[in-house]
Design a protein around this motif. Sequence first.
Motif, mmCIF file in Angstrom:
data_model
loop_
_atom_site.group_PDB
_atom_site.id
_atom_site.type_symbol
_atom_site.label_atom_id
_atom_site.label_comp_id
_atom_site.label_asym_id
_atom_site.label_seq_id
_atom_site.Cartn_x
_atom_site.Cartn_y
_atom_site.Cartn_z
ATOM 1 N N LEU A 45 38.567 127.031 -11.229
ATOM 2 C CA LEU A 45 37.363 126.198 -11.291
ATOM 3 C C LEU A 45 36.381 126.676 -12.352
ATOM 4 N N GLY A 46 36.784 127.683 -13.118
ATOM 5 C CA GLY A 46 35.945 128.153 -14.218
ATOM 6 C C GLY A 46 34.882 129.149 -13.821
ATOM 7 N N VAL A 47 35.014 129.770 -12.650
ATOM 8 C CA VAL A 47 34.048 130.749 -12.174
ATOM 9 C C VAL A 47 34.515 132.148 -12.573
ATOM 10 N N ALA A 48 33.597 132.982 -13.034
ATOM 11 C CA ALA A 48 33.936 134.368 -13.356
ATOM 12 C C ALA A 48 34.398 135.096 -12.105
ATOM 13 N N THR A 49 35.415 135.928 -12.219
ATOM 14 C CA THR A 49 35.951 136.629 -11.062
ATOM 15 C C THR A 49 36.153 138.106 -11.367
ATOM 16 N N THR A 50 36.187 138.897 -10.304
ATOM 17 C CA THR A 50 36.572 140.299 -10.398
ATOM 18 C C THR A 50 37.245 140.707 -9.097
ATOM 19 N N ALA A 51 38.283 141.534 -9.199
ATOM 20 C CA ALA A 51 38.961 142.080 -8.031
ATOM 21 C C ALA A 51 38.585 143.543 -7.820
ATOM 22 N N GLU A 52 37.463 143.948 -8.376
ATOM 23 C CA GLU A 52 37.017 145.339 -8.276
ATOM 24 C C GLU A 52 35.784 145.485 -7.393
ATOM 25 N N GLY A 53 35.585 144.548 -6.498
ATOM 26 C CA GLY A 53 34.512 144.653 -5.531
ATOM 27 C C GLY A 53 33.128 144.635 -6.134
ATOM 28 N N ILE A 54 32.172 145.219 -5.407
ATOM 29 C CA ILE A 54 30.782 145.204 -5.840
ATOM 30 C C ILE A 54 30.604 145.884 -7.190
ATOM 31 N N ASP A 55 31.370 146.942 -7.451
ATOM 32 C CA ASP A 55 31.248 147.617 -8.737
ATOM 33 C C ASP A 55 31.700 146.709 -9.879
ATOM 34 N N GLY A 56 32.735 145.910 -9.616
ATOM 35 C CA GLY A 56 33.172 144.953 -10.621
ATOM 36 C C GLY A 56 32.125 143.896 -10.887
ATOM 37 N N LEU A 57 31.430 143.455 -9.824
ATOM 38 C CA LEU A 57 30.358 142.466 -10.004
ATOM 39 C C LEU A 57 29.256 143.029 -10.888
ATOM 40 N N LEU A 58 28.842 144.260 -10.629
ATOM 41 C CA LEU A 58 27.768 144.862 -11.420
ATOM 42 C C LEU A 58 28.148 144.984 -12.892
ATOM 43 N N GLY A 59 29.456 145.047 -13.178
ATOM 44 C CA GLY A 59 29.907 145.186 -14.556
ATOM 45 C C GLY A 59 30.151 143.876 -15.274
ATOM 46 N N LEU A 60 30.099 142.750 -14.570
ATOM 47 C CA LEU A 60 30.315 141.455 -15.211
ATOM 48 C C LEU A 60 29.135 141.087 -16.105
ATOM 49 N N ASP A 61 29.437 140.447 -17.237
ATOM 50 C CA ASP A 61 28.363 139.995 -18.128
ATOM 51 C C ASP A 61 27.405 139.048 -17.418
ATOM 52 N N VAL A 62 27.954 138.217 -16.539
ATOM 53 C CA VAL A 62 27.138 137.212 -15.876
ATOM 54 C C VAL A 62 26.204 137.815 -14.836
ATOM 55 N N PHE A 63 26.423 139.085 -14.462
ATOM 56 C CA PHE A 63 25.603 139.663 -13.386
ATOM 57 C C PHE A 63 24.114 139.621 -13.713
ATOM 58 N N ASN A 64 23.757 139.778 -14.981
ATOM 59 C CA ASN A 64 22.336 139.751 -15.350
ATOM 60 C C ASN A 64 21.671 138.419 -15.054
ATOM 61 N N ASP A 65 22.475 137.377 -14.859
ATOM 62 C CA ASP A 65 21.931 136.052 -14.542
ATOM 63 C C ASP A 65 22.038 135.707 -13.058
ATOM 64 N N ILE A 66 22.611 136.619 -12.266
ATOM 65 C CA ILE A 66 22.800 136.348 -10.838
ATOM 66 C C ILE A 66 21.504 136.621 -10.086
ATOM 67 N N ASP A 67 21.026 135.622 -9.355
ATOM 68 C CA ASP A 67 19.799 135.765 -8.566
ATOM 69 C C ASP A 67 20.062 135.969 -7.087
ATOM 70 N N ILE A 68 21.132 135.385 -6.597
ATOM 71 C CA ILE A 68 21.424 135.414 -5.167
ATOM 72 C C ILE A 68 22.876 135.803 -4.979
ATOM 73 N N VAL A 69 23.128 136.696 -4.019
ATOM 74 C CA VAL A 69 24.500 137.065 -3.666
ATOM 75 C C VAL A 69 24.722 136.803 -2.186
ATOM 76 N N PHE A 70 25.777 136.060 -1.887
ATOM 77 C CA PHE A 70 26.231 135.847 -0.512
ATOM 78 C C PHE A 70 27.295 136.892 -0.206
ATOM 79 N N ASP A 71 27.122 137.626 0.876
ATOM 80 C CA ASP A 71 28.111 138.633 1.266
ATOM 81 C C ASP A 71 28.914 138.107 2.449
ATOM 82 N N ALA A 72 30.195 137.826 2.204
ATOM 83 C CA ALA A 72 31.088 137.313 3.244
ATOM 84 C C ALA A 72 32.225 138.297 3.482
ATOM 85 N N THR A 73 31.892 139.595 3.527
ATOM 86 C CA THR A 73 32.920 140.617 3.715
ATOM 87 C C THR A 73 32.907 141.111 5.158
ATOM 88 N N SER A 74 32.371 142.279 5.396
ATOM 89 C CA SER A 74 32.340 142.845 6.747
ATOM 90 C C SER A 74 31.025 143.562 6.969
#
Length: 320
Positions: free
Chosen positions: A51-80
Motif C-alpha cells: 500500500l506504499g507505507v514505509a515499513t521496518t521489521a526492526e521494532g521500535i529501534d527501526g522506527l526511530l531510524g526511518l527517515d519518515v520518523f521525523n514527520d510522525i506525530d502519533i504512534v499507535f502501539d498494538a503490541t503487548s
Amino acid sequence: MNGKVKVAIIGPGNIGTDLMIKVMRNARHLEMGAMVGVDPQSDGLARAARLGVATTAEGIDGLLGLDVFNDIDIVFDATSAGAHKRHNDLLQAHGVQVIDLTPAAIGPYVIPAINLEAENATNMNMVTCGGQATIPVVAAVSRVVKVHYAEIVASIASKSAGPGTRANIDEFTETTRSAIEKLGGATRGKAIIVLNPAEPPLIMRDTVFVLSELADEGEVRDSIEKMVASVQAYVPGYRLKQQIQFDVIEPSKPLNVPGLGPMHGLKTSVFLEVEGAAHYLPSYAGNLDIMTSAALACGDLMASRRMAAGIARGKLESTQ
C-alpha cells in the motif's frame, strides 16, 4: 498542507493491520507514515508495503531510524503490555503522542463515548475490546443511579484472538476491571473474557450485569439506549442484542458481592453484540473493530488538537 498528520503503527498483527486500513479509508486528520514489526515475514508488513507505507521489521529501534520518523506525530502501539513501557518511554522523549491499544494502562483510560473530549494526555490507553464494548453501559447506568457492582463477560471468536491478545489475558481482566470502576463508576467491578472455539466463528457477544440502587427503570433504559447510539456513531456494528432486562433484588434475598457483602437493589442485564466492519478480518471479529474504531476516533481528535496547538511535528515547517 493537507490537514493531516502522519502516524505509525507498532504491531502489524490483526489489530494493527485493521487499524492501518481504517486510517487509510476513514481518518479525517490522519495519514499512514509507517508500519512497524519484528517479523520480516509478517502479512501486515507485507500488506503495508504493497500500500506504499514505509515499513521496518526492526521494532521500535527501526522506527526511530526511518527517515519518515521525523514527520510522525502519533504512534499507535498494538503490541503487548510488556513491550509498551519501553515504546512509550522512547516515543515520549521525541514528543510523540502515544495511543496504547495494549492493556498496559500507563496513560488514562479512554473510551470515546464516555471521556474522549475530556482527556488530553500524551499517552492514551484504549482499555480493552471488552471494556470498549461494555463499560459505556455501566457508565450509562451510573449517570442515573449509584452502581454498587458491575460484571462484564466478553465472548470473542477464538480465531480473532491473536498472539498479543492471548498473551495479555491477565492484563485484560485487571485493566477492564479497573476501568469498570474508574470510567464506569461502579464501586466494584469484575471482567471475564471467553475465547469461543466454535466453527463457524461466532460474532463478538458481551453481557453486562449491573447492581445499583433502586431507580426508575425507564430512566435507566433511556440512558443505556442513548449510550448505545453514541458508541454506534464510531462503531456501526455495535448494538443491543435484545431488550434490556430488570430484576429487583429484595433486601430479604440479597446477592453476595465479593468485597461488598450482601447487596440489594436493581439488577440490570444488558446483552450486546459487535459486528466488525470486515476491513481486514471477517465480520465476526467485532473485538478488533471496536478497538481500532475507538483508537481511530482518539487519534483523529489528538491530531486536530496538535495541529491547532501548532505542535504537529510534521507540519511545523509548512506553517512557518
